[in-house]
Design a protein around this motif. Structure first.
Motif, PDB file in Angstrom:
ATOM      1  N   PRO A  76       0.786  -1.243   0.000  1.00 36.21           N
ATOM      2  CA  PRO A  76       0.000   0.000   0.000  1.00 36.21           C
ATOM      3  C   PRO A  76       0.817   1.292   0.000  1.00 36.21           C
ATOM      4  O   PRO A  76       0.320   2.319  -0.455  1.00 36.21           O
TER       5      PRO A  76
ATOM      6  N   PHE B 271      -2.130   8.768   9.412  1.00 38.53           N
ATOM      7  CA  PHE B 271      -2.436   7.341   9.480  1.00 38.53           C
ATOM      8  C   PHE B 271      -1.823   6.709  10.733  1.00 38.53           C
ATOM      9  O   PHE B 271      -2.484   5.963  11.454  1.00 38.53           O
TER      10      PHE B 271
ATOM     11  N   LYS C  14      -3.582   4.968  14.006  1.00 37.50           N
ATOM     12  CA  LYS C  14      -3.226   3.615  14.474  1.00 37.50           C
ATOM     13  C   LYS C  14      -2.786   3.642  15.935  1.00 37.50           C
ATOM     14  O   LYS C  14      -2.910   2.654  16.641  1.00 37.50           O
TER      15      LYS C  14
ATOM     16  N   TRP D  53      -3.616   6.282  -2.360  1.00 36.46           N
ATOM     17  CA  TRP D  53      -3.338   5.797  -1.002  1.00 36.46           C
ATOM     18  C   TRP D  53      -4.198   6.547   0.014  1.00 36.46           C
ATOM     19  O   TRP D  53      -4.756   5.932   0.931  1.00 36.46           O
TER      20      TRP D  53
ATOM     21  N   ARG E 117      -6.811   4.653   2.460  1.00 36.22           N
ATOM     22  CA  ARG E 117      -6.698   4.742   3.928  1.00 36.22           C
ATOM     23  C   ARG E 117      -7.689   5.744   4.542  1.00 36.22           C
ATOM     24  O   ARG E 117      -7.700   5.924   5.749  1.00 36.22           O
TER      25      ARG E 117
ATOM     26  N   ILE F 147      -7.768   9.032   4.475  1.00 36.75           N
ATOM     27  CA  ILE F 147      -6.960  10.004   5.214  1.00 36.75           C
ATOM     28  C   ILE F 147      -7.619  11.375   5.265  1.00 36.75           C
ATOM     29  O   ILE F 147      -7.661  12.005   6.304  1.00 36.75           O
TER      30      ILE F 147
END
Length: 192
Positions: free
Chosen positions: A10, A102, A106, A155, A159, A161
């Motif tokens: 990714p 990101f 997490k 990306w 994700r 974002i």
């Protein structure tokens, strides 16, 4: 010259190297940097603990921008103008901001804190600055700038974002390159 690219499927930084090497033989070694043994492999290859790592005849080269510069010299790519370098730089900083957001997510850190707000603002100002470029003739070409921006935007969408990555200017730009087989083959969802 034997090339081995080490990184995750990714990662936008890894993907742009994969896109740039489309016509060059190389081995891609996928690792998961969020689990063992991927973390150990990365630390063994890179003291900066960052992907991608490009092994050139077994010797590691760190940082995707340096990798692109090295490959450009070795493979005879045209030298970039100052304007092209600026497009790459702002896109890279947007990718950096997205990766930081990101990782903050997490880590379950507050997104309303000052640092995440600054990262979101950077993404917005970069996209505002890039918006006219994304409709320019150069944005229709397949070059390091478009490869990097395709990698960044897809990306960020993958994700989730920032909503600006799904906005009208992003969609228009991505549509220019969506049918390229290499873009489809390397989408962040492939092998993730």
């Amino acid at each position: 010259m034997q090339l081995t690219l080490v990184g995750s499927y990714p990662s936008p930084f890894v993907r742009r190297i994969r896109l740039a090497l489309e016509k060059t033989p190389f081995e891609f070694r996928a690792i998961n940097i969020y689990e063992e043994p991927g973390r150990s492999e990365l630390l063994r290859l890179s003291p900066i603990n960052q992907i991608p790592v490009l092994l050139v005849n077994g010797e590691p080269l760190w940082d995707s921008r340096i990798q692109l510069q090295f490959l450009g010299k070795k493979l005879g790519w045209p030298e970039l103008s100052i304007a092209q370098e600026n497009v790459l730089t702002v896109t890279e900083r947007m990718m950096d901001a997205g990766v930081a957001l990101f990782l903050l997510r997490k880590s379950s850190l507050r997104e309303d804190a000052m640092y995440p707000q600054r990262l979101n603002q950077r993404i917005e100002t970069v996209m505002e600055w890039l918006s006219p470029w994304m409709t320019s003739p150069e944005a229709r070409e397949w070059n390091l700038m478009t490869m990097t921006l395709v990698s960044a935007l897809e990306w960020m969408q993958f994700r989730e974002i920032h909503p600006i990555a799904t906005g009208e200017s992003a969609a228009t730009f991505l549509a220019l390159h969506a049918q390229r087989p290499i873009v489809q083959q390397t989408h962040p969802s492939k092998g993730a």
